[in-house]
Design an enzyme around this catalytic site. Structure first.
Site, mmCIF file in Angstrom:
data_model
loop_
_atom_site.group_PDB
_atom_site.id
_atom_site.type_symbol
_atom_site.label_atom_id
_atom_site.label_comp_id
_atom_site.label_asym_id
_atom_site.label_seq_id
_atom_site.Cartn_x
_atom_site.Cartn_y
_atom_site.Cartn_z
ATOM 1 C CB SER A 104 44.680 38.333 -35.105
ATOM 2 O OG SER A 104 45.862 39.013 -34.773
ATOM 3 C CE LYS A 120 45.659 38.328 -43.929
ATOM 4 N NZ LYS A 120 45.867 39.088 -42.694
ATOM 5 C CB CYS A 144 51.805 47.998 -40.627
ATOM 6 S SG CYS A 144 50.549 47.681 -39.370
ATOM 7 C CB CYS A 175 51.159 44.093 -34.579
ATOM 8 S SG CYS A 175 49.676 45.034 -35.014
ATOM 9 C CG ASP A 224 44.954 42.018 -41.076
ATOM 10 O OD1 ASP A 224 44.930 42.618 -42.158
ATOM 11 O OD2 ASP A 224 45.141 40.796 -40.998
#
Length: 557
Positions: free
Chosen positions: A473, A127, A52, A197, A84
């Site tokens: 999630s 986050k 990410c 994602c 995550d």
């Protein structure tokens, strides 16, 4: 011209008494002419533990080039990130939401400590987006946020896939529906390179929300991480922040009640992540703008679900980009009369002007026309009841069920619930209850993708419900309720639910209840004693002492 824009940094670099500071800066290559220009922080969350954020240093270089070309001096710095997806299902997941506060704090500290005149933040994993924005709002410097972009689709036997399919494959493997070789093939093909994602999970949800809020340039986040145009987008962001500085356009001019309602509407129209509720409440709190859970339910009730995106739909963020991107979503909301068109954005244009510039790809199926929505109302609802007096959040995009009544299967942590699913102990009709995973009790309010995906993989998502004071999630789907407040660790009613108690979820009535009399519920609560803190010291203990209710954004300030 440049000197007049050194509103803050002049105190750091100007005058004979600042010679020691200039000496330090010259040691790493800054020249007098650099220090005479405005100092612009370029803050990113590069880290070597996830795709990410892995490309952030590349994007930062392009942002810096744009700043220099527009008359500023960029200063690059970075903050932490917690993946995550990597931490999911482990104790490490407790660090995720806590990292949001640390990111915001670190952005604020570095900018205050070095008197930056303006700021560009670069985000990626979940986050990092709200953390960067919270820091920007606190500082109220001319600033913008650039989202690093989505990962490209993985390929598995002719199908586009995301990490969601891998999580669900774990449950299918445990249920004997998938071989070890098939699971390995999925694992090797799901994530082809850098980027967040690929579904409308939390990262892409918040990227769209922050474009609609006005703090990210419209269309900047839609461009995938490895698309050739992403570097150009980053360069333009560097130029744009200098224009913000010249105009003194700051977050306090942008983060208004109408802008926050625009952001919420984008979440509802795209079937976005439940985490958007926590994060937008937190941003509103930082900005001093009143916002409550009920506002989310009210906006959801009037906003049609228009985007057919994973996890409940067919398409990925990459497909939305090709269909017309965030501008197309904004245009649909404008056409529906659901957009506060006069809200200002960092581009210097109103959100209505940005929406009007949308270019829809002919024949695209990702964003439905207003005449044919996926659902007449939005993807999230807020429930209350004797199990959630302060409220809780439920994702209904992709759901046909409107109610569920069944016996509770109670677990005091996520691991125990996941193990029960893997052992095939959860039966159709059950209500899986996972408690002591809230902001204080976890601490850190873990996401439950491992459990929800395991239920999907085991073929139970259509016949069971799951409720928790933890989070989900953006990749989770099913009949699931999170953010139950007050949480169990604070003496919320969830703390006294027992195996076999009958729990009722009623979406039309917006209710979550346990079939117990008020007298019985109060008697159990009087007899309840709080569990000892899971962490006696360190950051987890500090967070547990400071964090507030999920109903108010789970903030520490």
């Amino acid at each position: 011209m440049a000197e007049t824009l050194k509103h803050r940094s002049a105190r750091l670099t100007e005058g004979p008494e600042r010679a020691p500071a200039r000496a330090m800066l010259k040691a790493i290559g800054f020249r007098n002419e650099d220090l005479a220009r405005p100092l612009v922080g370029v803050v990113h969350a590069w880290i070597e533990v996830m795709p990410c954020n892995f490309h952030h240093r590349r994007l930062a270089e392009k942002v810096k080039e744009g700043i220099r070309a527009a008359g500023g001096t960029p200063i690059e710095c970075n903050t932490i990130a917690v993946s995550d997806a990597v931490a999911m299902g482990t104790e490490g997941m407790k660090a995720s939401l806590i990292s949001r506060e640390v990111i915001a704090d670190s952005v604020e500290l570095v900018a205050r400590g070095h008197l930056f005149d303006a700021l560009v933040t670069i985000s990626g994993c979940d986050k990092t987006l709200p953390g960067m924005v919270m820091g920007m709002v606190r500082l109220d410097l001319p600033s913008l946020m650039l989202y690093g972009g989505t990962i490209l689709p993985g390929q598995y036997r002719g199908q586009n896939i995301t990490l969601q399919e891998v999580f669900e494959a774990v449950g299918a493997y445990a249920a004997g529906k998938l071989t070890a070789a098939e699971l390995d093939e999925l694992e090797n093909r799901a994530c082809p390179g850098p980027g967040a994602c690929g579904g409308q999970f939390t990262a892409n949800t918040m990227a769209i929300a922050f474009e609609l809020l006005g703090l990210s340039p419209m269309g900047s986040g839609s461009v995938p991480a490895m698309d050739p145009h992403k570097d150009e987008v980053a360069y333009r962001c560097g130029q744009l922040v200098m224009e913000l500085l010249r105009r003194d356009l700051r977050p306090s001019h942008i983060v208004t009640r109408p802008a926050l309602e625009n952001a919420i509407a984008s979440v509802m129209a795209t079937g976005g992540s439940t985490n958007a509720v926590l994060h937008l409440l937190a941003v509103a709190r930082e900005a001093g703008v009143p916002l409550s859970l009920d506002d989310f339910d009210r906006i959801s009730a009037r906003t049609p679900l228009l985007a057919d995106l994973k996890p409940s739909g067919r398409f990925m963020a990459w497909d939305l980009y090709r269909a017309g991107g965030t501008r197309l979503v904004a245009k649909r909301l404008l056409e529906a009369g659901l957009l506060h068109a006069g809200a200002m954005t960092v581009s210097g244009k109103t959100i209505g002007e940005e929406a009007q510039a949308a270019q829809e790809t002919p024949g695209q199926e990702v964003v439905r026309p207003l005449s044919n929505p996926l659902k007449p109302t939005g993807g999230l609802v807020i429930l209350r009841g004797n199990l959630a007096p302060e409220g809780c959040v439920m994702k209904v995009s992709g759901q046909q069920r409107l109610s569920h009544r069944g016996p509770a299967r109670v677990f005091d942590c996520e691991e125990d619930a996941f193990a029960a699913v893997q052992r095939q102990e959860i039966k159709p009709g059950d209500v899986v209850v996972i408690r002591y995973e809230g902001p204080q009790g976890g601490p850190g309010m873990r996401e439950m993708l491992a459990v929800t995906a395991a239920l999907v993989g085991a073929g139970l998502s259509d016949s069971v419900a799951l409720i928790t004071d933890g989070r989900f999630s953006g990749g989770s789907h099913g009949f699931i309720v999170g953010h139950i407040a007050p949480e169990a660790a604070r003496g919320g009613p969830l703390a006294v639910v027992r195996d076999g108690d009958v729990i009722i979820l009623d979406v039309p009535s917006r209710r979550l209840d346990v079939e117990l009399s008020d007298a019985e519920l109060q008697a159990r609560l009087r007899a309840w004693t709080p569990p000892p803190p899971r962490y006696p010291r360190g950051v987890m203990a500090k967070y547990a002492r400071l964090v507030g209710s999920a109903a108010e954004g789970a903030c520490t300030v």
